[in-house]
Scaffold this motif. Sequence first.
Motif, PDB file in Angstrom:
ATOM      1  N   VAL A  36       0.866  -1.178   0.000  1.00  0.00           N
ATOM      2  CA  VAL A  36       0.000   0.000   0.000  1.00  0.00           C
ATOM      3  C   VAL A  36       0.905   1.231   0.000  1.00  0.00           C
ATOM      4  CG1 VAL A  36      -1.816   1.252   1.197  1.00  0.00           C
ATOM      5  CG2 VAL A  36      -1.842  -1.253   1.164  1.00  0.00           C
ATOM      6  N   LYS A  38      -0.252   4.497  -0.846  1.00  0.00           N
ATOM      7  CA  LYS A  38      -1.069   5.720  -0.920  1.00  0.00           C
ATOM      8  C   LYS A  38      -0.363   6.858  -0.173  1.00  0.00           C
ATOM      9  CE  LYS A  38      -3.738   4.058   3.036  1.00  0.00           C
ATOM     10  NZ  LYS A  38      -4.998   3.431   3.474  1.00  0.00           N
ATOM     11  N   TYR A  42       3.127   6.791   2.215  1.00  0.00           N
ATOM     12  CA  TYR A  42       3.114   7.222   3.615  1.00  0.00           C
ATOM     13  C   TYR A  42       4.174   8.308   3.840  1.00  0.00           C
ATOM     14  CZ  TYR A  42      -0.045   3.344   4.802  1.00  0.00           C
ATOM     15  OH  TYR A  42      -1.120   2.495   4.872  1.00  0.00           O
ATOM     16  N   LEU A  85      -8.085   2.775  -4.342  1.00  0.00           N
ATOM     17  CA  LEU A  85      -9.037   2.496  -3.264  1.00  0.00           C
ATOM     18  C   LEU A  85     -10.290   3.363  -3.347  1.00  0.00           C
ATOM     19  CD1 LEU A  85      -6.457   2.104  -0.360  1.00  0.00           C
ATOM     20  CD2 LEU A  85      -7.994   0.309  -1.192  1.00  0.00           C
ATOM     21  N   ARG A 134     -17.745   3.315   5.971  1.00  0.00           N
ATOM     22  CA  ARG A 134     -17.011   4.423   5.348  1.00  0.00           C
ATOM     23  C   ARG A 134     -17.233   4.279   3.853  1.00  0.00           C
ATOM     24  NH1 ARG A 134     -10.626   4.779   6.733  1.00  0.00           N
ATOM     25  NH2 ARG A 134     -10.727   3.039   5.292  1.00  0.00           N
ATOM     26  N   MET A 161     -12.927  -7.457  -1.401  1.00  0.00           N
ATOM     27  CA  MET A 161     -12.126  -7.007  -0.266  1.00  0.00           C
ATOM     28  C   MET A 161     -12.991  -6.401   0.829  1.00  0.00           C
ATOM     29  SD  MET A 161     -10.198  -3.380  -1.180  1.00  0.00           S
ATOM     30  CE  MET A 161     -10.697  -2.292   0.165  1.00  0.00           C
ATOM     31  N   HIS A 163     -12.222  -4.221   4.880  1.00  0.00           N
ATOM     32  CA  HIS A 163     -11.185  -3.538   5.658  1.00  0.00           C
ATOM     33  C   HIS A 163     -11.554  -3.593   7.134  1.00  0.00           C
ATOM     34  CE1 HIS A 163      -7.761  -0.983   6.208  1.00  0.00           C
ATOM     35  NE2 HIS A 163      -8.443   0.106   6.514  1.00  0.00           N
ATOM     36  N   ASN A 198      -5.030  -5.714   6.587  1.00  0.00           N
ATOM     37  CA  ASN A 198      -4.016  -4.656   6.491  1.00  0.00           C
ATOM     38  C   ASN A 198      -2.801  -5.136   7.305  1.00  0.00           C
ATOM     39  OD1 ASN A 198      -5.052  -4.481   9.067  1.00  0.00           O
ATOM     40  ND2 ASN A 198      -4.965  -2.257   9.143  1.00  0.00           N
ATOM     41  N   SER A 199      -1.872  -4.226   7.625  1.00  0.00           N
ATOM     42  CA  SER A 199      -0.665  -4.651   8.366  1.00  0.00           C
ATOM     43  C   SER A 199      -1.022  -5.386   9.648  1.00  0.00           C
ATOM     44  CB  SER A 199       0.200  -3.434   8.726  1.00  0.00           C
ATOM     45  OG  SER A 199       0.651  -2.771   7.578  1.00  0.00           O
ATOM     46  N   PRO A 215      -0.740  -4.719   3.369  1.00  0.00           N
ATOM     47  CA  PRO A 215      -0.026  -3.958   4.387  1.00  0.00           C
ATOM     48  C   PRO A 215       0.460  -2.603   3.877  1.00  0.00           C
ATOM     49  CG  PRO A 215       1.437  -5.594   3.450  1.00  0.00           C
ATOM     50  CD  PRO A 215       0.084  -5.819   2.817  1.00  0.00           C
ATOM     51  N   GLY A 216       0.362  -1.623   4.726  1.00  0.00           N
ATOM     52  CA  GLY A 216       0.927  -0.304   4.459  1.00  0.00           C
ATOM     53  C   GLY A 216       1.914   0.042   5.556  1.00  0.00           C
ATOM     54  N   CYS A 217       1.394   0.423   6.727  1.00  0.00           N
ATOM     55  CA  CYS A 217       2.233   1.001   7.780  1.00  0.00           C
ATOM     56  C   CYS A 217       3.435   0.134   8.152  1.00  0.00           C
ATOM     57  CB  CYS A 217       1.385   1.322   9.006  1.00  0.00           C
ATOM     58  SG  CYS A 217       0.901  -0.125   9.974  1.00  0.00           S
ATOM     59  N   TYR A 345       1.369   6.897  11.665  1.00  0.00           N
ATOM     60  CA  TYR A 345       0.903   7.165  10.297  1.00  0.00           C
ATOM     61  C   TYR A 345       0.874   8.670  10.018  1.00  0.00           C
ATOM     62  CZ  TYR A 345      -1.645   2.559  10.490  1.00  0.00           C
ATOM     63  OH  TYR A 345      -2.033   1.253  10.613  1.00  0.00           O
TER      64      TYR A 345
HETATM   65  C1  LIG Z   1      -4.590   2.256   4.162  1.00  0.00           C
HETATM   66  C2  LIG Z   1      -5.255   0.964   3.890  1.00  0.00           C
HETATM   67  C3  LIG Z   1      -4.555  -0.235   4.070  1.00  0.00           C
HETATM   68  C4  LIG Z   1      -3.194  -0.301   4.715  1.00  0.00           C
HETATM   69  O1  LIG Z   1      -3.383  -0.166   6.102  1.00  0.00           O
HETATM   70  P1  LIG Z   1      -2.156  -0.226   7.148  1.00  0.00           P
HETATM   71  O2  LIG Z   1      -2.825  -0.144   8.467  1.00  0.00           O
HETATM   72  O3  LIG Z   1      -1.308   0.960   6.869  1.00  0.00           O
HETATM   73  O4  LIG Z   1      -1.447  -1.498   6.905  1.00  0.00           O
HETATM   74  C5  LIG Z   1      -5.171  -1.419   3.669  1.00  0.00           C
HETATM   75  N1  LIG Z   1      -6.423  -1.405   3.137  1.00  0.00           N
HETATM   76  C6  LIG Z   1      -7.136  -0.273   2.995  1.00  0.00           C
HETATM   77  C7  LIG Z   1      -8.502  -0.342   2.430  1.00  0.00           C
HETATM   78  C8  LIG Z   1      -6.584   0.939   3.360  1.00  0.00           C
HETATM   79  O5  LIG Z   1      -7.298   2.072   3.236  1.00  0.00           O
END
Ligand SMILES: *Cc1c(COP(=O)(O)O)cnc(C)c1O
Length: 362
Positions: A36, A38, A42, A85, A134, A161, A163, A198-199, A215-217, A345
């Motif tokens: 991720v 976006k 980060y 997204l 959301r 998907m 979240h 996610n992470s 995963p992002g963070c 973040y």
């Molecule tokens: C930002 C985001 C992620 C990544 O989340 P982290 O907590 O940073 O790992 C994954 N899925 C969606 C839909 C997101 O908006």
Amino acid sequence: MSPQTGQPVLTIDLPAIAANWRDLAARGAPGAVAGVVKADGYGLGAIEVARALRGAGCRHFFVACLAEGLALRAALGAGPMVAVLEGFAPGEDGDAGLVPVLNALSDVAAHAAAGRAAGVARRAILHLDTGMARLGLDAGEQARVMQDHGILAGLDLIYAMTHLACADEPQHPMNAAQAARFTAACAGLPAMRRSLANSSGMFLGPGFGSDLARPGCALYGINPTPGAPNPMRQVMRLDAPVLQVRDIPAGASVGYGASWVAQRASRIATVAVGYADGYLRSLSGRAMGEFQGRPVPLVARVSMDLTTFDVTDLPDIAVGRRITVLGGARCTPDEAAARAGTIGYEMLTGLGARYHRDYLRG
Ligand SMILES: *Cc1c(COP(=O)(O)O)cnc(C)c1O
């Protein structure tokens, strides 16, 4: 290029980001693991980060908005999946081949109609809301699709998907509830691959595995398991140069509001970083910097471009030396965030544009 005099240096360790992705990829197996990127990766540079991740084997990327997706596609070329997204209108991505996330029945209808009109099914990801309220098809919209799969004709849905709202709180009942709702919703839809964690979700256990983790963070060194030791590597450091050092007598005040008053004769170093650089004003009087492994207390208010540190006990700090203000052992983004009353973040995504960026490539 070297930093200009007085310019803070943001060092980004791309091999460490790639190593974090490899660790997560091992954890995600047998499912795939995306990156991720976006909000400009980060705050650390989406293009540089994505190239490093691709080098490590990452083939799936998520961005927030269309502009981020177009920039990423231009940089990466054809091949990797780039999913948006927030979605976009049919055709709005030109020939970039981006994958829209469909967040409502109206998005489904628009892209399905475009696919039927073109006679070529449109690749997309179907977002099912299971508790965030959301984005994503709500329960009523999900029920309508379950009753009439024909609504999906014209779409090539590569993933469903959802979240997680509370993945960073392993004991929270929302986690199991959302996973169960997701499983139930997918059971009522045509068979397709699934994307869940996610992470933090990747650390919740086997019930949270899926065909594609997002995963992002954690890639960026933020602890995906708050309260437990951080399993990820730190990937960034922000070093701000000392512009001046001055001696002040006991009783003298420093900075806006005269909010800090020296209790002893003190040496104050003024460094070139402030809230305009994302060094949050709420860190005023409570953050710690670092110099050659030693703590350097921030004193007085953080101002727009400048911050002051008490270097009375660090006589070797002089003009031109750099104080690490973020990313040292005592001032990780998570630690600074805790002192500022926010999350890592926000520390990363708030980083400003004035830094000299130094990308380590290993
Ligand atoms: C930002 C985001 C992620 C990544 O989340 P982290 O907590 O940073 O790992 C994954 N899925 C969606 C839909 C997101 O908006």
